[in-house]
Design a protein around this motif. Sequence first.
Motif, PDB file in Angstrom:
ATOM      1  N   TYR A 169       0.815  -1.209   0.000  1.00 13.59           N
ATOM      2  CA  TYR A 169       0.000   0.000   0.000  1.00 13.59           C
ATOM      3  C   TYR A 169       0.850   1.260   0.000  1.00 13.59           C
ATOM      4  O   TYR A 169       0.659   2.164   0.826  1.00 13.59           O
ATOM      5  N   ASP A 170       1.795   1.341  -0.949  1.00 14.07           N
ATOM      6  CA  ASP A 170       2.547   2.581  -1.032  1.00 14.07           C
ATOM      7  C   ASP A 170       1.689   3.653  -1.708  1.00 14.07           C
ATOM      8  O   ASP A 170       0.591   3.377  -2.202  1.00 14.07           O
ATOM      9  N   PHE A 171       2.186   4.879  -1.733  1.00 12.12           N
ATOM     10  CA  PHE A 171       1.376   6.010  -2.191  1.00 12.12           C
ATOM     11  C   PHE A 171       0.972   5.876  -3.659  1.00 12.12           C
ATOM     12  O   PHE A 171      -0.155   6.212  -4.035  1.00 12.12           O
ATOM     13  N   ILE A 172       1.868   5.349  -4.490  1.00 13.43           N
ATOM     14  CA  ILE A 172       1.562   5.185  -5.917  1.00 13.43           C
ATOM     15  C   ILE A 172       0.435   4.170  -6.115  1.00 13.43           C
ATOM     16  O   ILE A 172      -0.479   4.377  -6.915  1.00 13.43           O
ATOM     17  N   ASP A 173       0.489   3.059  -5.353  1.00 19.76           N
ATOM     18  CA  ASP A 173      -0.593   2.059  -5.430  1.00 19.76           C
ATOM     19  C   ASP A 173      -1.921   2.667  -5.013  1.00 19.76           C
ATOM     20  O   ASP A 173      -2.965   2.399  -5.622  1.00 19.76           O
ATOM     21  N   ARG A 174      -1.879   3.488  -3.965  1.00 23.51           N
ATOM     22  CA  ARG A 174      -3.110   4.118  -3.477  1.00 23.51           C
ATOM     23  C   ARG A 174      -3.721   5.032  -4.529  1.00 23.51           C
ATOM     24  O   ARG A 174      -4.942   5.044  -4.728  1.00 23.51           O
ATOM     25  N   GLU A 175      -2.886   5.789  -5.230  1.00 21.44           N
ATOM     26  CA  GLU A 175      -3.377   6.686  -6.266  1.00 21.44           C
ATOM     27  C   GLU A 175      -4.061   5.915  -7.398  1.00 21.44           C
ATOM     28  O   GLU A 175      -5.081   6.346  -7.941  1.00 21.44           O
ATOM     29  N   LYS A 176      -3.510   4.754  -7.743  1.00 19.45           N
ATOM     30  CA  LYS A 176      -4.120   3.923  -8.784  1.00 19.45           C
ATOM     31  C   LYS A 176      -5.481   3.396  -8.329  1.00 19.45           C
ATOM     32  O   LYS A 176      -6.427   3.324  -9.120  1.00 19.45           O
ATOM     33  N   ILE A 177      -5.580   3.061  -7.049  1.00 19.96           N
ATOM     34  CA  ILE A 177      -6.850   2.578  -6.499  1.00 19.96           C
ATOM     35  C   ILE A 177      -7.910   3.674  -6.562  1.00 19.96           C
ATOM     36  O   ILE A 177      -9.057   3.442  -6.959  1.00 19.96           O
ATOM     37  N   LEU A 178      -7.520   4.901  -6.192  1.00 17.26           N
ATOM     38  CA  LEU A 178      -8.470   6.018  -6.196  1.00 17.26           C
ATOM     39  C   LEU A 178      -8.964   6.339  -7.601  1.00 17.26           C
ATOM     40  O   LEU A 178     -10.084   6.808  -7.781  1.00 17.26           O
ATOM     41  N   ASP A 179      -8.130   6.091  -8.587  1.00 15.51           N
ATOM     42  CA  ASP A 179      -8.514   6.369  -9.974  1.00 15.51           C
ATOM     43  C   ASP A 179      -9.447   5.310 -10.561  1.00 15.51           C
ATOM     44  O   ASP A 179     -10.030   5.522 -11.629  1.00 15.51           O
ATOM     45  N   SER A 180      -9.596   4.182  -9.873  1.00 15.55           N
ATOM     46  CA  SER A 180     -10.468   3.115 -10.374  1.00 15.55           C
ATOM     47  C   SER A 180     -11.928   3.483 -10.170  1.00 15.55           C
ATOM     48  O   SER A 180     -12.265   4.352  -9.363  1.00 15.55           O
ATOM     49  N   ASP A 181     -12.820   2.806 -10.885  1.00 14.08           N
ATOM     50  CA  ASP A 181     -14.257   3.101 -10.784  1.00 14.08           C
ATOM     51  C   ASP A 181     -14.812   2.775  -9.403  1.00 14.08           C
ATOM     52  O   ASP A 181     -15.656   3.505  -8.875  1.00 14.08           O
ATOM     53  N   SER A 182     -14.361   1.678  -8.824  1.00 12.25           N
ATOM     54  CA  SER A 182     -14.898   1.242  -7.526  1.00 12.25           C
ATOM     55  C   SER A 182     -14.325   2.046  -6.362  1.00 12.25           C
ATOM     56  O   SER A 182     -14.952   2.154  -5.306  1.00 12.25           O
ATOM     57  N   GLY A 183     -13.122   2.601  -6.544  1.00 12.07           N
ATOM     58  CA  GLY A 183     -12.518   3.377  -5.475  1.00 12.07           C
ATOM     59  C   GLY A 183     -11.835   2.554  -4.412  1.00 12.07           C
ATOM     60  O   GLY A 183     -11.391   3.086  -3.389  1.00 12.07           O
ATOM     61  N   TYR A 184     -11.739   1.251  -4.630  1.00 15.59           N
ATOM     62  CA  TYR A 184     -10.998   0.381  -3.715  1.00 15.59           C
ATOM     63  C   TYR A 184     -10.452  -0.800  -4.513  1.00 15.59           C
ATOM     64  O   TYR A 184     -10.861  -1.033  -5.660  1.00 15.59           O
ATOM     65  N   ASN A 185      -9.529  -1.550  -3.927  1.00 15.45           N
ATOM     66  CA  ASN A 185      -8.902  -2.672  -4.609  1.00 15.45           C
ATOM     67  C   ASN A 185      -9.544  -3.982  -4.162  1.00 15.45           C
ATOM     68  O   ASN A 185      -9.495  -4.324  -2.975  1.00 15.45           O
ATOM     69  N   GLU A 186     -10.148  -4.699  -5.090  1.00 13.95           N
ATOM     70  CA  GLU A 186     -10.843  -5.944  -4.746  1.00 13.95           C
ATOM     71  C   GLU A 186      -9.887  -7.006  -4.213  1.00 13.95           C
ATOM     72  O   GLU A 186     -10.262  -7.800  -3.337  1.00 13.95           O
ATOM     73  N   GLU A 187      -8.661  -7.032  -4.729  1.00 15.18           N
ATOM     74  CA  GLU A 187      -7.680  -8.004  -4.238  1.00 15.18           C
ATOM     75  C   GLU A 187      -7.295  -7.694  -2.794  1.00 15.18           C
ATOM     76  O   GLU A 187      -7.122  -8.613  -1.987  1.00 15.18           O
ATOM     77  N   ASN A 188      -7.162  -6.417  -2.486  1.00 13.55           N
ATOM     78  CA  ASN A 188      -6.886  -6.031  -1.094  1.00 13.55           C
ATOM     79  C   ASN A 188      -8.027  -6.454  -0.184  1.00 13.55           C
ATOM     80  O   ASN A 188      -7.806  -6.929   0.939  1.00 13.55           O
ATOM     81  N   TRP A 189      -9.261  -6.265  -0.673  1.00 10.76           N
ATOM     82  CA  TRP A 189     -10.431  -6.619   0.142  1.00 10.76           C
ATOM     83  C   TRP A 189     -10.465  -8.125   0.411  1.00 10.76           C
ATOM     84  O   TRP A 189     -10.779  -8.564   1.522  1.00 10.76           O
ATOM     85  N   LYS A 190     -10.128  -8.913  -0.596  1.00 12.17           N
ATOM     86  CA  LYS A 190     -10.048 -10.370  -0.415  1.00 12.17           C
ATOM     87  C   LYS A 190      -8.981 -10.727   0.609  1.00 12.17           C
ATOM     88  O   LYS A 190      -9.157 -11.630   1.429  1.00 12.17           O
TER      89      LYS A 190
END
Length: 367
Positions: free
Chosen positions: A24-45
């Motif tokens: 969960y570095d800052f670059i990964d977080r920015e990519k997550i925010l740019d997604s339609d869902s606003g979160y990472n499904e793999e992280n949630w799993k």
Amino acid sequence: MNLNYSDEQNMLREQVLKFCETNYDFIDREKILDSDSGYNEENWKQFAELGWLAVPFKEDNGGFNFGPIELTVLFEEFGKALVVEPYLSSVVMSGTILEASNIPEKSEIIEKIISGEHQVSVAYAEPNVGYNFLDCNTTLSKDADGFSLNGSKSLVLNGGNANKFIVLATHDNAPALALVEADVEGLSIQSFKTLDGQTCGELTFENVSVSSESILALGDEAKLLFNKMLDVSILCISAEAVGAMTSSYMKTVQYTKEREQFSQPISNFQVLQHRMVDMFIETELTKSLMIKATLQLDSDDPEASKTISALKVQVGKAGRLVGQHAVQLHGGMGVSNEMSIGHYLKRFTAIDSMFGNTQHHINKYQS
């Protein structure tokens, strides 16, 4: 009084810290925010596999029977990394209400939340009612087939991704909590992003049918349950703010040691040292008050709600001071999207407005 964390609680903290450092570095977080869902499904799993989604639930429902202390451990680490996954809405807010309800499908819904299959959001805020959430205009009316739900809800956390909604409404001039499917006829959902990048939804209900089995609570029971959910949720976002303050302070100290002016690190300038000391003091004051509120909530102290309001006020004031100082000490870079420091200030601003702002809780504390 023993204020040390147990071995289990320390293990949980280390586990979350390791996950955030690795995934969960800052670059990964920015990519997550740019997604339609606003979160990472793999992280949630992964949250589900690691057992984090089961933390606050009772053992009877497949959880670990942990409480406010473990939740603050989680959220403090989430705050340091600015985690955006919908833990607050789907696990804390919805879970608190669901566990206290007696609907037939309660265990099944909680099981799906713990496994990461389903997400549930609480629709409680409305336009033009301020922070008096119980004085809502959404109505739950009795009809021939059960109940009918009409009205609108704003700022529903994770509204665009939820499978179900717990809706706060008015029934016979008293509060009511009802469970509604996201795909039910008559419900329209409009998703949008907030200042801090979180995903929210606007819900509109037009003669939405609600069965008697889907009524979670009515009257005083609904009021008590909703207020309990608010207390736990405020504690969690306060812990998140403490984590974000800690990270803001540490990043600022590190930056001032590396940034040079007049052939020396700017951390040598006394006026800047004073500002960083102020940041540290406000963070520690907030953490101390958070610990007090956590212990009171964990022991069902009747004064817990008052301390929660005091904590929310402190979070609002301290978050603004720490966030603004951090940005200013970073100079022009502090307001750029490419650096994390400005995103902490955005999060502090959002947290201040959630579940009642500073002035609302000052009034509540005094009443």
